[in-house]
Enzyme design. Structure first.
Site, short mmCIF file in Angstrom:
data_model
loop_
_atom_site.label_atom_id
_atom_site.label_comp_id
_atom_site.label_asym_id
_atom_site.label_seq_id
_atom_site.Cartn_x
_atom_site.Cartn_y
_atom_site.Cartn_z
N PHE A 90 6.45 -1.67 8.80
CA PHE A 90 6.03 -1.17 10.11
C PHE A 90 6.71 -1.94 11.24
O PHE A 90 6.30 -1.86 12.40
CB PHE A 90 4.51 -1.23 10.25
CG PHE A 90 3.80 -0.20 9.39
CD1 PHE A 90 4.09 1.15 9.54
CD2 PHE A 90 2.89 -0.58 8.44
CE1 PHE A 90 3.47 2.10 8.75
CE2 PHE A 90 2.26 0.37 7.63
CZ PHE A 90 2.55 1.71 7.79
N SER A 151 -6.47 -4.77 2.34
CA SER A 151 -6.76 -4.61 0.92
C SER A 151 -8.11 -5.25 0.59
O SER A 151 -8.91 -4.69 -0.17
CB SER A 151 -5.67 -5.27 0.07
OG SER A 151 -4.40 -4.78 0.43
N HIS A 191 -2.66 4.16 0.63
CA HIS A 191 -2.14 2.88 0.15
C HIS A 191 -2.74 2.50 -1.21
O HIS A 191 -3.89 2.83 -1.50
CB HIS A 191 -2.46 1.79 1.18
CG HIS A 191 -1.75 0.51 0.92
ND1 HIS A 191 -2.36 -0.57 0.33
CD2 HIS A 191 -0.46 0.16 1.14
CE1 HIS A 191 -1.47 -1.55 0.21
NE2 HIS A 191 -0.32 -1.14 0.71
N THR A 248 1.26 4.83 4.74
CA THR A 248 2.28 3.79 4.57
C THR A 248 3.70 4.33 4.70
O THR A 248 4.54 3.68 5.32
CB THR A 248 2.08 3.12 3.19
OG1 THR A 248 0.69 2.77 3.08
CG2 THR A 248 2.92 1.88 3.04
N TYR A 334 -26.71 -26.24 -1.05
CA TYR A 334 -26.05 -27.27 -0.23
C TYR A 334 -25.66 -26.76 1.16
O TYR A 334 -25.34 -27.53 2.04
CB TYR A 334 -24.83 -27.85 -0.97
CG TYR A 334 -23.59 -27.01 -0.94
CD1 TYR A 334 -22.57 -27.26 -0.02
CD2 TYR A 334 -23.41 -25.95 -1.84
CE1 TYR A 334 -21.43 -26.49 0.00
CE2 TYR A 334 -22.27 -25.19 -1.82
CZ TYR A 334 -21.29 -25.46 -0.90
OH TYR A 334 -20.15 -24.69 -0.88
N GLY A 354 -14.91 -20.57 2.66
CA GLY A 354 -14.11 -21.20 3.70
C GLY A 354 -13.33 -20.15 4.47
O GLY A 354 -12.79 -19.22 3.89
C1 LIG Z 1 -2.06 2.40 5.29
C2 LIG Z 1 -2.15 1.01 4.73
N1 LIG Z 1 -3.34 0.54 4.31
C3 LIG Z 1 -3.46 -0.69 3.79
C4 LIG Z 1 -2.38 -1.52 3.67
C5 LIG Z 1 -2.56 -2.89 3.10
O1 LIG Z 1 -2.49 -3.80 4.13
P1 LIG Z 1 -2.73 -5.35 3.88
O2 LIG Z 1 -1.39 -5.93 3.63
O3 LIG Z 1 -3.36 -5.82 5.15
O4 LIG Z 1 -3.64 -5.47 2.70
C6 LIG Z 1 -1.11 -1.08 4.09
C7 LIG Z 1 0.07 -1.95 3.98
O5 LIG Z 1 1.14 -1.66 4.41
C8 LIG Z 1 -1.00 0.22 4.61
O6 LIG Z 1 0.18 0.71 5.00
#
Ligand SMILES: Cc1ncc(COP(=O)(O)O)c(C=O)c1O
Length: 500
Positions: A90, A151, A191, A248, A334, A354
């Site tokens: 992108f 993701s 994706h 994508t 904890y 974290g």
């Molecule tokens: C449409 C779309 N969704 C999700 C993702 C995954 O993104 P990330 O790398 O933030 O997990 C991408 C990565 O190019 C994407 O194009």
């Protein structure tokens, strides 16, 4: 030989100050000279590793020595994603305020797991999440959390969908809870993080069903309905639909309002993957991108793709964020004293304990550019993408392979007019009646991209659309000007002449 005094504690303050000044110059020089670097290395795999000392360092080394090795080995071994001629993926970028934000974050060294462990990090995270929500015109019933990537966001969203459909999975697991076989639907352009989430959550990769797309690469909602009905007949449990806003390959936008209707009728979870496209929703003229979003259960927005925040910074919004908390809250003994009721403890909203202070860099960038500044830059990406598409359309050796969406152009070299006629390619795109010629064109398109990338002067990507190889550029870099783009187009023309 270093004295004991020097091997304990940190670098002495005066020495550190000198190093920081040196580094400030290094960063400024790097940014200023970035355009003259090779965009990508042409090394064989392993070349960088073989040039580095591979034995673990026993004795400490001077920072100057380390910085000089960064110049010698690391910088030349990189694909420079911020280079003005980088048009891959992108085309995302970094910016001066982003770098400053990252630098400020480093010495603060925060762990933003609970409100108590850093109130400012927690409250700033809440603030920037809400700024983006307002820019997207999302109703206030949506709350969000910052993760590293989209993701990870979709995985968390589907975990909530799973728990709501089979309420004791969290406690007893899928088998213990007698969960059905869940099905998730996403377009053939969505994706692959959908499958990754299905693997992690125990749904099984095959239970992500890919729905065909229409001529403009948007999910076909009639087929979606049919697939859901068929699965119900087969005793499978339709769980969720992932609608993509900015796919994508082509940045196509699924019809979210129609998908929302289907999800409502079938009582399914609607996840909107706006990883790339959502950012463009800050433009008043692009408000239609966010149509139907208020009906979603969850939405992912990646400011690290289109809102100028450097990797990593992804926001998952959930309609009523407490649904996410219900699935993931688990306070070990904890940490009990560190949690304060009625304050947000972001560790409760995901598997991560974290957490970095990601909100700070976003806050610096958003304040420095303002919505207007970001919108102006996004608008320029769209203008450049359309300009490039005009060049493609005006040369009959090339075809657009998909409608131009946002900052993305997919196009294909189709050779001479005669080739085109023989190949049966019409103006609509990449159709063909001659497999042999199409395969040859696939190889040529791939070769053009590979040659340009190997030259180190520009960087493009290639993708497959309807089985055919096409070239693809993504505009997303604040340093890329019309002149750069023109230079890339000239390179494509020249390389096409050479290979054909
Ligand atoms: C449409 C779309 N969704 C999700 C993702 C995954 O993104 P990330 O790398 O933030 O997990 C991408 C990565 O190019 C994407 O194009």
């Amino acid at each position: 030989m270093m004295s004991n005094k020097q091997t304990l504690g940190d670098t002495p303050p005066e020495e550190f100050r000198r190093q920081l000044h040196e580094l400030a110059d290094w960063v400024a020089d790097f940014r200023q000279n970035l355009g003259s670097l090779k965009v990508a290395p042409d090394d064989k795999p392993g070349a960088i590793l073989s040039a580095l000392h591979t034995a673990p360092p026993e004795k400490g080394e001077a920072f100057d020595q380390i910085l000089s090795d960064i110049d010698r080995f690391i910088v030349p071994g990189m694909v420079h994603w911020s280079h003005p001629m980088f048009l891959g993926y992108f085309g995302w970028t970094t910016t001066a305020p982003a770098i400053l934000g990252e630098i400020i974050t480093a010495p603060l060294n925060v762990n933003a797991m609970t409100w108590r462990t850093c109130p400012a990090a927690t409250e700033l995270e809440t603030l920037v999440i809400d700024w983006i929500r307002q820019w997207m015109d999302l109703p206030s019933k949506f709350g969000g959390v910052v993760y590293d990537t989209a993701s990870v966001g979709v995985m968390h969203a589907l975990a909530v969908a799973r728990e709501e459909a089979a309420p004791s999975v969290r406690k007893r697991g899928l088998i213990g809870a007698g969960a059905p076989i869940f099905r998730i639907y996403a377009s053939d352009q969505a994706h692959s993080s959908a499958e990754k989430a299905a693997i992690a959550l125990g749904f099984g990769e095959e239970n992500v069903q890919r729905v065909p797309t229409d001529a403009e690469f948007r999910i076909n909602t009639n087929t979606l309905r049919e697939m859901i009905a068929r699965d119900v007949r087969d005793n499978l449990k339709p769980l969720a639909v992932i609608a993509t806003v900015g796919t994508t390959s082509t940045a196509s936008v699924d019809p979210v309002p129609e998908i929302a209707r289907i999800c409502r009728e079938s009582k399914m979870w609607l996840h909107v993957d706006g990883a790339y496209g959502a950012g463009f929703g800050i433009l008043p003229e692009n408000k239609s991108l966010t149509n139907g979003w208020s009906e979603a259960d969850s939405i992912v927005v990646n400011p690290h793709k289109s809102l100028f925040v450097p990797l990593d910074f992804s926001v998952l919004y959930v309609r009523n964020l407490e649904r996410l908390r219900d699935v993931f809250t688990l306070v070990p003994e904890y940490l009990r004293g560190d949690t304060v009721d009625a304050q947000k403890n972001y560790m409760d909203y995901g598997i991560q304990l974290g957490r970095r202070f990601r909100a700070l860099k976003a806050w610096v960038i958003f304040r420095n550019f303002g919505r207007e500044g970001m919108a102006a830059r996004l608008r320029e990406y769209i203008r450049l993408a359309n300009l490039f598409a005009d060049w493609v359309k005006s040369d009959n050796r090339f075809e657009l392979a998909a409608p131009v969406n946002l900052g993305v152009v997919c196009f294909r070299f189709v050779g001479t007019s005669m080739n085109k006629a023989v190949a049966g390619i019409d103006d609509a795109g990449v159709g063909s009646t001659s497999p042999a010629i199409e395969e040859k064109l696939d190889r040529l398109n791939s070769e053009i991209v590979e040659r340009i990338n190997a030259s180190g002067r520009a960087y493009l990507t290639q993708t497959k659309l309807r089985g055919r190889t096409v070239m693809r550029i993504g505009l997303g870099n604040v340093l890329t000007t019309e002149n750069h783009l023109h230079e890339v187009w000239e390179m494509i023309l020249k390389t096409a002449n050479t290979v054909s």
